[in-house]
Design an enzyme around this catalytic site. Sequence first.
Site, PDB file in Angstrom:
ATOM      1  N   LYS A   1      11.272   8.160  -7.654  1.00 19.78           N
ATOM      2  CA  LYS A   1      12.247   8.493  -8.692  1.00 19.78           C
ATOM      3  C   LYS A   1      12.250   9.981  -9.046  1.00 19.78           C
ATOM      4  O   LYS A   1      13.314  10.580  -9.195  1.00 19.78           O
ATOM      5  CB  LYS A   1      11.971   7.663  -9.948  1.00 19.78           C
ATOM      6  CG  LYS A   1      12.897   7.926 -11.109  1.00 19.78           C
ATOM      7  CD  LYS A   1      14.285   7.364 -10.890  1.00 19.78           C
ATOM      8  CE  LYS A   1      14.285   5.866 -11.073  1.00 19.78           C
ATOM      9  NZ  LYS A   1      15.654   5.291 -11.062  1.00 19.78           N
TER      10      LYS A   1
ATOM     11  N   HIS B   1      -9.210   6.005  -3.205  1.00 12.73           N
ATOM     12  CA  HIS B   1      -7.806   6.423  -3.060  1.00 12.73           C
ATOM     13  C   HIS B   1      -7.583   7.774  -3.744  1.00 12.73           C
ATOM     14  O   HIS B   1      -7.397   7.829  -4.973  1.00 12.73           O
ATOM     15  CB  HIS B   1      -6.875   5.378  -3.675  1.00 12.73           C
ATOM     16  CG  HIS B   1      -6.811   4.096  -2.909  1.00 12.73           C
ATOM     17  ND1 HIS B   1      -5.968   3.913  -1.833  1.00 12.73           N
ATOM     18  CD2 HIS B   1      -7.507   2.941  -3.050  1.00 12.73           C
ATOM     19  CE1 HIS B   1      -6.132   2.697  -1.354  1.00 12.73           C
ATOM     20  NE2 HIS B   1      -7.063   2.079  -2.071  1.00 12.73           N
TER      21      HIS B   1
ATOM     22  N   GLU C   1      -4.971   9.531  -3.661  1.00 14.18           N
ATOM     23  CA  GLU C   1      -3.566   9.659  -4.038  1.00 14.18           C
ATOM     24  C   GLU C   1      -3.249   9.088  -5.411  1.00 14.18           C
ATOM     25  O   GLU C   1      -2.204   9.387  -5.992  1.00 14.18           O
ATOM     26  CB  GLU C   1      -2.674   8.979  -2.991  1.00 14.18           C
ATOM     27  CG  GLU C   1      -2.741   7.458  -2.949  1.00 14.18           C
ATOM     28  CD  GLU C   1      -3.890   6.901  -2.133  1.00 14.18           C
ATOM     29  OE1 GLU C   1      -3.866   5.693  -1.838  1.00 14.18           O
ATOM     30  OE2 GLU C   1      -4.826   7.662  -1.804  1.00 14.18           O
TER      31      GLU C   1
ATOM     32  N   ASP D   1      19.870   6.744  -9.453  1.00 13.00           N
ATOM     33  CA  ASP D   1      19.730   6.394  -8.041  1.00 13.00           C
ATOM     34  C   ASP D   1      21.079   6.283  -7.331  1.00 13.00           C
ATOM     35  O   ASP D   1      21.323   6.934  -6.317  1.00 13.00           O
ATOM     36  CB  ASP D   1      18.951   5.083  -7.893  1.00 13.00           C
ATOM     37  CG  ASP D   1      17.612   5.117  -8.592  1.00 13.00           C
ATOM     38  OD1 ASP D   1      17.109   6.225  -8.845  1.00 13.00           O
ATOM     39  OD2 ASP D   1      17.073   4.041  -8.902  1.00 13.00           O
TER      40      ASP D   1
ATOM     41  N   GLY E   1      -5.297  -0.867   3.210  1.00 16.99           N
ATOM     42  CA  GLY E   1      -4.601  -2.104   3.541  1.00 16.99           C
ATOM     43  C   GLY E   1      -5.319  -3.298   2.949  1.00 16.99           C
ATOM     44  O   GLY E   1      -6.499  -3.217   2.600  1.00 16.99           O
TER      45      GLY E   1
ATOM     46  N   CYS F   1      -9.786   4.330   2.459  1.00 14.86           N
ATOM     47  CA  CYS F   1     -10.123   2.948   2.135  1.00 14.86           C
ATOM     48  C   CYS F   1     -10.249   2.115   3.416  1.00 14.86           C
ATOM     49  O   CYS F   1     -11.189   2.299   4.180  1.00 14.86           O
ATOM     50  CB  CYS F   1      -9.086   2.365   1.174  1.00 14.86           C
ATOM     51  SG  CYS F   1      -9.653   0.888   0.308  1.00 14.86           S
ATOM     52  N   TYR F   2      -9.317   1.207   3.689  1.00 14.86           N
ATOM     53  CA  TYR F   2      -9.353   0.441   4.934  1.00 14.86           C
ATOM     54  C   TYR F   2      -9.413   1.386   6.127  1.00 14.86           C
ATOM     55  O   TYR F   2     -10.096   1.113   7.123  1.00 14.86           O
ATOM     56  CB  TYR F   2      -8.111  -0.450   5.036  1.00 14.86           C
ATOM     57  CG  TYR F   2      -7.984  -1.201   6.348  1.00 14.86           C
ATOM     58  CD1 TYR F   2      -8.496  -2.489   6.489  1.00 14.86           C
ATOM     59  CD2 TYR F   2      -7.354  -0.617   7.448  1.00 14.86           C
ATOM     60  CE1 TYR F   2      -8.391  -3.167   7.696  1.00 14.86           C
ATOM     61  CE2 TYR F   2      -7.240  -1.291   8.652  1.00 14.86           C
ATOM     62  CZ  TYR F   2      -7.756  -2.569   8.771  1.00 14.86           C
ATOM     63  OH  TYR F   2      -7.647  -3.233   9.976  1.00 14.86           O
TER      64      TYR F   2
END
Length: 510
Positions: A366, A168, A170, A226, A53, A80-81
């Site tokens: 996507k 991170h 990810e 989409d 965050g 992280c945060y």
Amino acid sequence: MDNIIILDCGSQFTQLIARRIREMKVHSEILPWDTSIDEIKKRTPRGVIISGGPQSVHDEGSPTVSLDLFDLGVPVLGVCYGMQLLAKIFGGQVESGASREYGRTAIVVKNPEATLFMGISESFEVWMSHGDHIASLPEGFQLVAVTDKGVPAAFENRKRKIWGLQFHPEVAHTQNGTAILSKFLFDVCSCSGDWDLGNWIDTMVARIHKKTKGCQVICGLSGGVDSTVAAVLTAKAIGDRLECIFVNNGLLRHLEAERVLERYKALDLNVHYVDASHQFLQALRGVTDPERKRKIIGETFIRVFEAEASKIKDAEWLLQGTLYPDVIESGHKGKGASVIKSHHNVGGLPEDMKLKVLEPLRDLFKDEVRAIGRLLSVPPEIVDRQPFPGPGLAVRCLGEVTKERLDTLREADEIFREEFSKSDIYSSVWQAFCVLLPVRTVGVMGDSRTYSEVVALRAVESADGMTADWVRVPYDVLDRTARRICNTVKGINRVVLDVTSKPPSTIEWE
């Protein structure tokens, strides 16, 4: 079905955590950081991840979690945060200032037997994004890894089933990030990896059917993946209660309207064509601010739909193909998230809109939508189509949007995509397009001085649109493109190449 709960503390990467987990066939669900323990219990999580965050754990009103979370008996991972928050909650010391780290950072594993690092190299690069740092660990927590500045990069408390990562995992830039997340999911949380998008389709079809309650739904088809997948998915749920409208806003690419209508002949959808080009261009006259453009296009789009909806009995819902990157960049993802730019599907809706909004894809990326499209037998020419922004060429025509400038941009864009499509790498490109700049430069053509506009070539590769790298377009493609544009497109005498990645830039220029 196993479920991992992600408590969102406002990071731009929160949804990316969810996406990585889904890629490993484990269901994930994002909830606000202040979700009650009872709500979390209802979802029977195998594990909980506390996201990063933008705030400091010392800020008044900053995200936090209840101590009851640690009595659920499930593993907790702070990222992280989230790691700093865990340190603060259990009595560690978190400091601000001197050890800010952003971007790629090398870390060294101090305990190779640690649960999340077992069998992983002792030194590798990770993606950092933090201002605060942990000065001292809480009692009972073991240091696992540090940065080259000596800042704690990972810790664990196996007894309490708590793990923390200052980086991170990810993000694609983090080496071994997927392996670390995999160890948390399968070694720590004992997930089975049995979730797939086929199950998601069945669940969402049932939700759409229940939510619309027999009412008519109108869908704005654009020709892209989409809106098309959203329409096919919704048609599967409600059948002929779906009425599709394709609006030509005058901001489409060369022959886009004709090509879109031809593609939809292959799908069993009820499509109505509306040419509102003049209406959109009138509304955009004299407007140069990108946020105003988006708001105007969004509102005009809705007004056109409301006019069409008034002709359809019992129409109550507007179906949109909003994806999660749109939501993230518009700052609507969670408490504390910052606004990067509003999106046509998210930030441009007027407050007095008469139709309710249906967005079945808003929690997906996507690549997940493309996968769902294939499962729903959507034709490849639509599923594999490059992303095209909702506001169309208005966000690629910098400065005032006029028919003349749009025609110039359309010609240049068609040339670039045509030349680029001949190369071997075009099929792997996320997006390739032209941007018309409100800048004039001096040139010479046929021994005469010219003072014309500049067009920029933009090509990026990406997995999900959250991050992107510029494509090394072959020199021969650039050469042919530049020569053709300058020789045949009236009003352009210079072609430049955009060589910035995301971040720091966004993919679109506006």
